[in-house]
Design an enzyme around this catalytic site. Structure first.
Site, PDB file in Angstrom:
ATOM      1  N   SER A   1      -5.777  -5.289  12.552  1.00  0.00           N
ATOM      2  CA  SER A   1      -6.038  -3.854  12.547  1.00  0.00           C
ATOM      3  C   SER A   1      -7.062  -3.377  13.566  1.00  0.00           C
ATOM      4  CB  SER A   1      -6.481  -3.389  11.160  1.00  0.00           C
ATOM      5  OG  SER A   1      -5.527  -3.729  10.244  1.00  0.00           O
TER       6      SER A   1
ATOM      7  N   ASP B   1       0.825  -1.233   0.000  1.00  0.00           N
ATOM      8  CA  ASP B   1       0.000   0.000   0.000  1.00  0.00           C
ATOM      9  C   ASP B   1       0.850   1.269   0.000  1.00  0.00           C
ATOM     10  OD1 ASP B   1       0.690  -0.431   2.696  1.00  0.00           O
ATOM     11  OD2 ASP B   1      -1.351  -0.179   3.483  1.00  0.00           O
TER      12      ASP B   1
ATOM     13  N   ASP C   1      -5.607  -0.560   5.938  1.00  0.00           N
ATOM     14  CA  ASP C   1      -6.432  -0.979   7.078  1.00  0.00           C
ATOM     15  C   ASP C   1      -7.632  -0.055   7.260  1.00  0.00           C
ATOM     16  OD1 ASP C   1      -4.245  -2.566   7.225  1.00  0.00           O
ATOM     17  OD2 ASP C   1      -3.485  -1.772   9.114  1.00  0.00           O
TER      18      ASP C   1
ATOM     19  N   TYR D   1       8.677  -1.832  10.920  1.00  0.00           N
ATOM     20  CA  TYR D   1       7.743  -1.470   9.851  1.00  0.00           C
ATOM     21  C   TYR D   1       8.235  -0.196   9.162  1.00  0.00           C
ATOM     22  CZ  TYR D   1       3.384  -0.279   7.477  1.00  0.00           C
ATOM     23  OH  TYR D   1       2.454   0.034   6.514  1.00  0.00           O
TER      24      TYR D   1
HETATM   25  C1  GLA Z   1      -0.086  -2.755   8.465  1.00  0.00           C
HETATM   26  C2  GLA Z   1      -0.298  -1.342   7.916  1.00  0.00           C
HETATM   27  C3  GLA Z   1      -0.868  -1.389   6.511  1.00  0.00           C
HETATM   28  C4  GLA Z   1      -0.086  -2.307   5.600  1.00  0.00           C
HETATM   29  C5  GLA Z   1       0.160  -3.652   6.286  1.00  0.00           C
HETATM   30  C6  GLA Z   1       1.078  -4.533   5.487  1.00  0.00           C
HETATM   31  O1  GLA Z   1      -1.303  -3.389   8.662  1.00  0.00           O
HETATM   32  O2  GLA Z   1      -1.145  -0.603   8.740  1.00  0.00           O
HETATM   33  O3  GLA Z   1      -0.928  -0.087   5.981  1.00  0.00           O
HETATM   34  O4  GLA Z   1       1.112  -1.710   5.188  1.00  0.00           O
HETATM   35  O5  GLA Z   1       0.707  -3.513   7.577  1.00  0.00           O
HETATM   36  O6  GLA Z   1       0.503  -4.861   4.280  1.00  0.00           O
END
Ligand code: GLA
Length: 385
Positions: free
Chosen positions: A125, A37, A172, A222
């Site tokens: 999420s 994303d 998310d 991340y």
């Molecule tokens: C988390 C982030 C998302 C996405 C995922 C991995 O959930 O909040 O924006 O990057 O990781 O796909």
């Protein structure tokens, strides 16, 4: 979803006895398209039936009085406060209020109590559910619904960036806001166009296995992954100004930069470029009800996330291995990684055997069983009462 009466009874007990409005926003799953994303690529999420249920009532002041039912924690802040509250859950509510104000909504004080059933740290999420719930409610209660849904999703994303410190993408919050019963959504994170894909895989089930581990530093790791991707784009951009995301980079182009970026950054980019293509391959497969191909791609994603993007962990790799050995059609780590769930596309007749085998073998190795969640694809954020 949590029981409405449960939330209501806590709200009444905690505040002045009167009732307000009930809002719900869900967590999400993602079939394929991980860490794509924020690279302008595609994702394939769907909202689930688990989420955050909140009762909210304007209180005629400038104060937000919030009660986290599950944590039994109460926080009060003034809308004029320039610092976010210290409780991490309250930062989300504070951030959403601030970001809504920036869009011109005159947010007023409110009393609220909320409870959730999205397992924390499972990669489903829960934080996006919390943001989407309050963004939706505030838009309706104070903003005359004038903010578009996609903008509400961005309010949640900006909350993560500015008040929580996670440089997340949009998947998310997008999923939590736009979810539709029985449908997955393919979102193009560059154009922000999306399409609903009715998802009723005949003879298959989606099952989540939760390792119930969340490794430390997940947030900073991340952000590191994101920086790697941005560095690669920066280098390529010098020669190719049209490139703004890894989405704009073909494998061939990327290969010509081997040695010009660090080996680690190269591996990260290689995963992303491949993953973006996999989402398109899976969309095509789903249009033909070809779940075998979709499943194969899921395994490829797991391998990429484990070996190139390095966001898996021993527990997730083990669950993936068990799935493969049991003949599960597709399996991979879901969400940001470093713990949480695997998502499994499994033939109905194999489901029980797979789940039992996974529980037993996982418990033997790690001392506890994984949790099991059946996926029910559901509607997005909304007012319930
Ligand atoms: C988390 C982030 C998302 C996405 C995922 C991995 O959930 O909040 O924006 O990057 O990781 O796909």
């Amino acid at each position: 979803m949590r029981d409405i009466e449960f939330v209501r009874s806590r709200f009444i007990k905690h505040f002045d006895g009167s009732t307000g409005y009930i809002y719900f926003a869900p967590g999400r799953i993602n079939l394929i398209g991980e860490h794509t994303d924020y690279n302008g690529g595609f994702v394939f999420p769907g909202a689930v039936e688990k989420g955050i249920l909140a009762e909210i009532k304007p209180n005629g002041t400038q104060k937000v009085r919030a009660y986290a039912i599950d944590l039994k924690d109460y926080v009060e802040f003034d809308l004029t406060d320039t610092e976010a509250p210290t409780a991490s859950w309250a930062k989300y509510i504070y951030g959403v209020c601030k970001e809504m104000e920036k869009l011109g909504v005159e947010v007023k004080g409110f009393n609220t109590a909320f409870s959730g059933d999205v397992p924390l740290g499972a990669g489903m999420s829960s934080s996006a559910a919390l943001e989407s719930c309050y963004a939706t409610a505030i838009n309706e209660l104070f903003g005359e619904k004038k903010i578009e849904k996609m903008e509400l999703a961005k309010v949640g994303q900006r909350t993560e960036h500015h008040y929580v410190g996670v440089k997340c993408g949009i998947m998310d919050q997008f999923a939590s806001i736009h979810g539709k019963e029985g449908a997955l959504m393919r979102l193009d994170c560059r154009s922000m166009e999306f399409k609903y894909f009715p998802f009723h895989p005949d003879g298959y089930k989606l099952v989540l296995l939760d390792t119930v581990v969340k490794h430390n530093l997940a947030d900073s790791a991340y952000n590191d992954r994101r920086h790697s991707c941005e560095r690669v784009v920066e280098v390529i951009q010098k020669d190719h100004p049209e490139v703004t995301f890894l989405r704009d980079v073909s494998m061939e182009l990327l290969e010509s930069y081997k040695g010009k970026v660090s080996d680690e950054d190269y591996m990260r980019a290689e995963y992303v470029v491949e993953e973006i293509q996999r989402v398109l391959d899976v969309s095509e497969a789903l249009e033909k009800d070809d779940y075998e191909t979709a499943g194969k791609k899921m395994y490829e994603t797991h391998k990429g996330m484990s070996q190139l993007y390095e966001v898996s962990c021993e527990e997730l790799d083990y669950l993936n291995e068990i799935a493969m050995e049991c003949g599960v059609t597709g399996s991979r780590v879901m969400g940001g990684g470093f713990g949480g769930c695997t998502i499994n596309l499994v033939k109905e007749e194999l489901q029980d055997l797979f789940v039992e085998t996974a529980k037993e073998r996982f418990a033997k190795k790690f001392g506890h069983e994984p949790k099991v969640y059946n996926v029910v694809i559901s509607d997005g954020a909304r007012r319930i009462e």
